[in-house]
Design a protein around this motif. Structure first.
Motif, PDB file in Angstrom:
ATOM      1  N   GLU A 122       0.812  -1.218   0.000  1.00  0.00           N
ATOM      2  CA  GLU A 122       0.000   0.000   0.000  1.00  0.00           C
ATOM      3  C   GLU A 122       0.850   1.274   0.000  1.00  0.00           C
ATOM      4  OE1 GLU A 122      -0.021  -1.201   4.471  1.00  0.00           O
ATOM      5  OE2 GLU A 122       0.002  -2.230   2.553  1.00  0.00           O
ATOM      6  N   PHE A 123       2.132   1.153   0.317  1.00  0.00           N
ATOM      7  CA  PHE A 123       3.016   2.318   0.328  1.00  0.00           C
ATOM      8  C   PHE A 123       3.816   2.446  -0.967  1.00  0.00           C
ATOM      9  CE2 PHE A 123       2.964   0.882   4.901  1.00  0.00           C
ATOM     10  CZ  PHE A 123       1.936   1.734   5.258  1.00  0.00           C
ATOM     11  N   GLN A 125       3.962   3.158  -5.088  1.00  0.00           N
ATOM     12  CA  GLN A 125       3.250   3.741  -6.216  1.00  0.00           C
ATOM     13  C   GLN A 125       3.443   2.888  -7.451  1.00  0.00           C
ATOM     14  OE1 GLN A 125       4.990   7.669  -6.197  1.00  0.00           O
ATOM     15  NE2 GLN A 125       3.080   8.509  -5.440  1.00  0.00           N
ATOM     16  N   LEU A 138       8.096   4.877  -3.909  1.00  0.00           N
ATOM     17  CA  LEU A 138       7.381   4.961  -2.635  1.00  0.00           C
ATOM     18  C   LEU A 138       6.339   6.068  -2.659  1.00  0.00           C
ATOM     19  CD1 LEU A 138      10.258   4.692   0.003  1.00  0.00           C
ATOM     20  CD2 LEU A 138       8.650   2.915  -0.707  1.00  0.00           C
ATOM     21  N   ASP A 139       5.191   5.795  -2.072  1.00  0.00           N
ATOM     22  CA  ASP A 139       4.210   6.830  -1.788  1.00  0.00           C
ATOM     23  C   ASP A 139       4.557   7.313  -0.387  1.00  0.00           C
ATOM     24  OD1 ASP A 139       2.040   8.408  -1.036  1.00  0.00           O
ATOM     25  OD2 ASP A 139       0.623   7.197  -2.195  1.00  0.00           O
ATOM     26  N   ASP A 141       3.944   9.970   1.283  1.00  0.00           N
ATOM     27  CA  ASP A 141       2.865  10.532   2.101  1.00  0.00           C
ATOM     28  C   ASP A 141       2.141   9.430   2.853  1.00  0.00           C
ATOM     29  OD1 ASP A 141       2.435  13.569   1.376  1.00  0.00           O
ATOM     30  OD2 ASP A 141       2.889  12.545  -0.500  1.00  0.00           O
ATOM     31  N   LYS A 142       1.778   8.366   2.137  1.00  0.00           N
ATOM     32  CA  LYS A 142       1.070   7.246   2.777  1.00  0.00           C
ATOM     33  C   LYS A 142       1.957   6.553   3.795  1.00  0.00           C
ATOM     34  CE  LYS A 142      -2.389   5.711  -0.540  1.00  0.00           C
ATOM     35  NZ  LYS A 142      -2.723   4.647  -1.492  1.00  0.00           N
ATOM     36  N   LEU A 143       3.219   6.362   3.458  1.00  0.00           N
ATOM     37  CA  LEU A 143       4.124   5.648   4.358  1.00  0.00           C
ATOM     38  C   LEU A 143       4.339   6.413   5.655  1.00  0.00           C
ATOM     39  CD1 LEU A 143       6.063   3.350   5.015  1.00  0.00           C
ATOM     40  CD2 LEU A 143       7.846   4.625   3.822  1.00  0.00           C
ATOM     41  N   SER A 146       1.158   7.007   7.730  1.00  0.00           N
ATOM     42  CA  SER A 146       0.391   5.836   8.157  1.00  0.00           C
ATOM     43  C   SER A 146       0.245   5.807   9.675  1.00  0.00           C
ATOM     44  CB  SER A 146       1.065   4.551   7.674  1.00  0.00           C
ATOM     45  OG  SER A 146       2.257   4.318   8.379  1.00  0.00           O
TER      46      SER A 146
END
Length: 159
Positions: A122-123, A125, A138-139, A141-143, A146
């Protein structure tokens, strides 16, 4: 942000963690610094090395090598901290080394493969290819945003 990568060419900062090469949006990068001593925080997770005072701003420092379990981290002349601006918060990310800035076009980016529940994708892209190089995108922002990392939630609560 994922739409930006799919629809347009984008500049990414590539860096190494263990034997792998990762990349994140250059727009998130505030600066790149050498690794300095940090002030440890009691009861912090192992990957949260501590905090530093960066021109009057207290910045948490996360060692991504520990977070991603990519071998025993060493702190030497090549170890760098990528200082990121994530949602108005400043966070430092320790990596083995910074490689370069690459421009990826949509045809150079493939979706992250589904590797089952054992690997958190999920982290990610996607995967980028530059010649023979494979970059794990890597995303960030999400990582870093989280719940598991708890960095942005903790800094929001302190604000």
């Amino acid at each position: 942000m994922a739409e930006d990568i799919v629809n347009n060419a984008t500049e990414m900062l590539s860096f190494r963690l263990g034997g792998e090469e990762y990349a994140l949006s250059i727009l998130k990068v505030q600066e790149i610094r050498g690794y300095d001593a940090v002030t440890r925080i009691a009861s912090a997770p192992e990957y949260l090395k501590g905090v530093v005072n960066l021109r009057g701003i207290i910045v948490p420092i996360v060692d991504m090598r520990i977070k991603f379990k990519v071998g025993e981290p060493t702190y030497d002349a090549f170890t760098v901290v990528i200082v990121l601006n994530i949602g108005g918060h400043t966070i430092g990310m320790v990596v083995d080394s910074v490689s370069d800035v690459v421009t990826l076009t949509p045809d150079q980016i493939k979706p992250a493969p589904d590797m089952g529940a054992s690997v958190a994708t999920e982290f990610l892209q996607g995967l980028g290819t530059v010649g023979e190089r494979m970059l794990i995108l890597l995303d960030i922002d999400k990582l870093l945003g989280s719940e598991e990392m708890g960095l942005l939630a903790a800094s929001r609560a302190a604000a």
